[in-house]
Design a protein around this motif. Structure first.
Motif, PDB file in Angstrom:
ATOM      1  N   ARG A  45      26.958  66.493 111.214  1.00 37.87           N
ATOM      2  CA  ARG A  45      27.147  66.906 109.835  1.00 37.87           C
ATOM      3  C   ARG A  45      28.539  66.463 109.376  1.00 37.87           C
ATOM      4  O   ARG A  45      29.531  66.702 110.066  1.00 37.87           O
ATOM      5  CB  ARG A  45      26.995  68.415 109.718  1.00 37.87           C
ATOM      6  CG  ARG A  45      26.822  68.925 108.306  1.00 37.87           C
ATOM      7  CD  ARG A  45      26.453  70.387 108.285  1.00 37.87           C
ATOM      8  NE  ARG A  45      25.167  70.632 108.938  1.00 37.87           N
ATOM      9  CZ  ARG A  45      24.543  71.793 108.924  1.00 37.87           C
ATOM     10  NH1 ARG A  45      25.084  72.832 108.281  1.00 37.87           N
ATOM     11  NH2 ARG A  45      23.392  71.953 109.556  1.00 37.87           N
ATOM     12  N   GLU A  46      28.586  65.836 108.198  1.00 36.66           N
ATOM     13  CA  GLU A  46      29.856  65.307 107.720  1.00 36.66           C
ATOM     14  C   GLU A  46      30.206  65.837 106.340  1.00 36.66           C
ATOM     15  O   GLU A  46      29.333  66.158 105.536  1.00 36.66           O
ATOM     16  CB  GLU A  46      29.820  63.774 107.675  1.00 36.66           C
ATOM     17  CG  GLU A  46      28.827  63.193 106.697  1.00 36.66           C
ATOM     18  CD  GLU A  46      28.924  61.669 106.591  1.00 36.66           C
ATOM     19  OE1 GLU A  46      29.687  61.049 107.346  1.00 36.66           O
ATOM     20  OE2 GLU A  46      28.219  61.119 105.725  1.00 36.66           O
ATOM     21  N   PHE A  47      31.490  65.883 106.086  1.00 41.02           N
ATOM     22  CA  PHE A  47      32.009  66.353 104.809  1.00 41.02           C
ATOM     23  C   PHE A  47      31.683  65.357 103.696  1.00 41.02           C
ATOM     24  O   PHE A  47      31.757  64.134 103.896  1.00 41.02           O
ATOM     25  CB  PHE A  47      33.524  66.520 104.921  1.00 41.02           C
ATOM     26  CG  PHE A  47      34.205  66.821 103.622  1.00 41.02           C
ATOM     27  CD1 PHE A  47      34.849  65.814 102.918  1.00 41.02           C
ATOM     28  CD2 PHE A  47      34.197  68.097 103.098  1.00 41.02           C
ATOM     29  CE1 PHE A  47      35.488  66.080 101.732  1.00 41.02           C
ATOM     30  CE2 PHE A  47      34.820  68.374 101.900  1.00 41.02           C
ATOM     31  CZ  PHE A  47      35.469  67.367 101.207  1.00 41.02           C
ATOM     32  N   VAL A  48      31.342  65.898 102.514  1.00 41.99           N
ATOM     33  CA  VAL A  48      31.082  65.063 101.336  1.00 41.99           C
ATOM     34  C   VAL A  48      32.112  65.343 100.240  1.00 41.99           C
ATOM     35  O   VAL A  48      32.771  64.435  99.750  1.00 41.99           O
ATOM     36  CB  VAL A  48      29.663  65.305 100.801  1.00 41.99           C
ATOM     37  CG1 VAL A  48      29.432  64.522  99.507  1.00 41.99           C
ATOM     38  CG2 VAL A  48      28.616  64.921 101.844  1.00 41.99           C
ATOM     39  N   ALA A  49      32.222  66.612  99.833  1.00 41.95           N
ATOM     40  CA  ALA A  49      33.122  66.962  98.737  1.00 41.95           C
ATOM     41  C   ALA A  49      33.395  68.463  98.771  1.00 41.95           C
ATOM     42  O   ALA A  49      32.590  69.232  99.290  1.00 41.95           O
ATOM     43  CB  ALA A  49      32.512  66.575  97.396  1.00 41.95           C
ATOM     44  N   ALA A  50      34.528  68.856  98.204  1.00 38.52           N
ATOM     45  CA  ALA A  50      34.881  70.272  98.106  1.00 38.52           C
ATOM     46  C   ALA A  50      35.618  70.518  96.795  1.00 38.52           C
ATOM     47  O   ALA A  50      36.230  69.608  96.236  1.00 38.52           O
ATOM     48  CB  ALA A  50      35.732  70.708  99.291  1.00 38.52           C
ATOM     49  N   ILE A  51      35.565  71.771  96.333  1.00 39.68           N
ATOM     50  CA  ILE A  51      36.190  72.136  95.077  1.00 39.68           C
ATOM     51  C   ILE A  51      36.864  73.494  95.234  1.00 39.68           C
ATOM     52  O   ILE A  51      36.329  74.402  95.864  1.00 39.68           O
ATOM     53  CB  ILE A  51      35.151  72.144  93.938  1.00 39.68           C
ATOM     54  CG1 ILE A  51      35.804  72.347  92.585  1.00 39.68           C
ATOM     55  CG2 ILE A  51      34.047  73.181  94.187  1.00 39.68           C
ATOM     56  CD1 ILE A  51      34.878  72.023  91.400  1.00 39.68           C
ATOM     57  N   GLY A  55      38.291  75.323  90.314  1.00 41.13           N
ATOM     58  CA  GLY A  55      37.673  74.079  89.854  1.00 41.13           C
ATOM     59  C   GLY A  55      38.694  72.993  89.561  1.00 41.13           C
ATOM     60  O   GLY A  55      38.322  71.850  89.291  1.00 41.13           O
ATOM     61  N   GLY A  56      39.959  73.343  89.655  1.00 39.25           N
ATOM     62  CA  GLY A  56      40.993  72.377  89.317  1.00 39.25           C
ATOM     63  C   GLY A  56      41.335  71.409  90.427  1.00 39.25           C
ATOM     64  O   GLY A  56      41.985  70.394  90.204  1.00 39.25           O
ATOM     65  N   GLY A  57      40.905  71.733  91.635  1.00 39.36           N
ATOM     66  CA  GLY A  57      41.184  70.857  92.767  1.00 39.36           C
ATOM     67  C   GLY A  57      39.904  70.384  93.416  1.00 39.36           C
ATOM     68  O   GLY A  57      38.986  71.177  93.650  1.00 39.36           O
ATOM     69  N   THR A  58      39.809  69.078  93.671  1.00 42.36           N
ATOM     70  CA  THR A  58      38.639  68.520  94.339  1.00 42.36           C
ATOM     71  C   THR A  58      39.095  67.526  95.395  1.00 42.36           C
ATOM     72  O   THR A  58      40.181  66.940  95.299  1.00 42.36           O
ATOM     73  CB  THR A  58      37.690  67.803  93.366  1.00 42.36           C
ATOM     74  OG1 THR A  58      38.420  66.776  92.679  1.00 42.36           O
ATOM     75  CG2 THR A  58      37.103  68.772  92.345  1.00 42.36           C
ATOM     76  N   VAL A  59      38.253  67.331  96.379  1.00 42.70           N
ATOM     77  CA  VAL A  59      38.511  66.337  97.413  1.00 42.70           C
ATOM     78  C   VAL A  59      37.176  65.728  97.819  1.00 42.70           C
ATOM     79  O   VAL A  59      36.144  66.422  97.832  1.00 42.70           O
ATOM     80  CB  VAL A  59      39.253  66.963  98.607  1.00 42.70           C
ATOM     81  CG1 VAL A  59      38.434  68.053  99.261  1.00 42.70           C
ATOM     82  CG2 VAL A  59      39.676  65.912  99.613  1.00 42.70           C
ATOM     83  N   TYR A  60      37.191  64.435  98.122  1.00 43.58           N
ATOM     84  CA  TYR A  60      35.967  63.708  98.437  1.00 43.58           C
ATOM     85  C   TYR A  60      36.121  62.895  99.714  1.00 43.58           C
ATOM     86  O   TYR A  60      37.219  62.442 100.057  1.00 43.58           O
ATOM     87  CB  TYR A  60      35.612  62.750  97.295  1.00 43.58           C
ATOM     88  CG  TYR A  60      35.279  63.425  95.989  1.00 43.58           C
ATOM     89  CD1 TYR A  60      36.264  63.676  95.040  1.00 43.58           C
ATOM     90  CD2 TYR A  60      33.966  63.813  95.700  1.00 43.58           C
ATOM     91  CE1 TYR A  60      35.964  64.305  93.845  1.00 43.58           C
ATOM     92  CE2 TYR A  60      33.658  64.443  94.500  1.00 43.58           C
ATOM     93  CZ  TYR A  60      34.660  64.681  93.578  1.00 43.58           C
ATOM     94  OH  TYR A  60      34.356  65.296  92.386  1.00 43.58           O
ATOM     95  N   ALA A  61      34.999  62.676 100.368  1.00 45.80           N
ATOM     96  CA  ALA A  61      34.970  61.707 101.449  1.00 45.80           C
ATOM     97  C   ALA A  61      35.129  60.316 100.847  1.00 45.80           C
ATOM     98  O   ALA A  61      34.655  60.053  99.737  1.00 45.80           O
ATOM     99  CB  ALA A  61      33.644  61.806 102.203  1.00 45.80           C
ATOM    100  N   ASP A  62      35.761  59.421 101.574  1.00 41.23           N
ATOM    101  CA  ASP A  62      35.977  58.063 101.067  1.00 41.23           C
ATOM    102  C   ASP A  62      34.657  57.373 100.744  1.00 41.23           C
ATOM    103  O   ASP A  62      34.578  56.579  99.807  1.00 41.23           O
ATOM    104  CB  ASP A  62      36.751  57.242 102.102  1.00 41.23           C
ATOM    105  CG  ASP A  62      38.203  57.654 102.202  1.00 41.23           C
ATOM    106  OD1 ASP A  62      38.840  57.309 103.215  1.00 41.23           O
ATOM    107  OD2 ASP A  62      38.695  58.345 101.285  1.00 41.23           O
ATOM    108  N   SER A  63      33.627  57.694 101.488  1.00 41.65           N
ATOM    109  CA  SER A  63      32.338  57.017 101.325  1.00 41.65           C
ATOM    110  C   SER A  63      31.643  57.355 100.006  1.00 41.65           C
ATOM    111  O   SER A  63      30.741  56.628  99.580  1.00 41.65           O
ATOM    112  CB  SER A  63      31.417  57.359 102.490  1.00 41.65           C
ATOM    113  OG  SER A  63      31.215  58.758 102.576  1.00 41.65           O
ATOM    114  N   VAL A  64      32.037  58.454  99.353  1.00 46.58           N
ATOM    115  CA  VAL A  64      31.376  58.853  98.111  1.00 46.58           C
ATOM    116  C   VAL A  64      32.323  58.850  96.919  1.00 46.58           C
ATOM    117  O   VAL A  64      31.893  59.065  95.785  1.00 46.58           O
ATOM    118  CB  VAL A  64      30.733  60.248  98.245  1.00 46.58           C
ATOM    119  CG1 VAL A  64      29.805  60.299  99.451  1.00 46.58           C
ATOM    120  CG2 VAL A  64      31.767  61.338  98.305  1.00 46.58           C
TER     121      VAL A  64
END
Length: 123
Positions: A45-51, A55-64
């Motif tokens: 299982r791998e990380f995709v995105a988080a918030i 809602g003001g902060g987000t982070v994404y996996a490089d692949s998406v």
């Protein structure tokens, strides 16, 4: 009892879009960091995105990055994942997860999980 229920998965051709939703029954939802993970067959299982809870902060996996957008509606206790320009390698079961505390990509930091929704992208 905490419940996370994902919906919106399905089958789509490469280049298409899907929007996943995750409804959460939890008190003080607005205090939780929310995330999406995915698991393809035979893979971890791998990380995709988080918030963040605001809602003001987000982070994404490089692949998406640049293709997926995570958002949340605290009034509806719901988090979303808009997925555009889908690729066959995005095929996986997608899970939403929740935790209190800091924004993080680590799977082990999340305490609550949904049952997952299947996303299949054909070429």
């Amino acid at each position: 009892q905490v419940q996370l229920v994902e919906s919106g998965g399905g089958s789509v051709q490469a280049g298409g879009s899907l929007r996943l939703s995750c409804a959460i029954s939890i008190s003080s939802f607005y205090t939780y960091v929310m995330a999406w993970f995915r698991q393809a067959p035979g893979k971890e299982r791998e990380f995709v995105a988080a918030i963040s809870w605001t809602g003001g902060g987000t982070v994404y996996a490089d692949s998406v990055k640049g293709r997926f957008t995570i958002s949340r509606d605290n009034a509806k206790n719901t988090v979303y994942l808009q997925m555009d320009s889908l690729k066959p390698e995005d095929t996986a079961v997608y899970y939403c997860a929740a935790r209190r505390g800091l924004l993080t990509k680590a799977r082990t930091d999340y305490n609550y999980w949904g049952q997952g929704t299947q996303v299949t992208v054909s070429s």
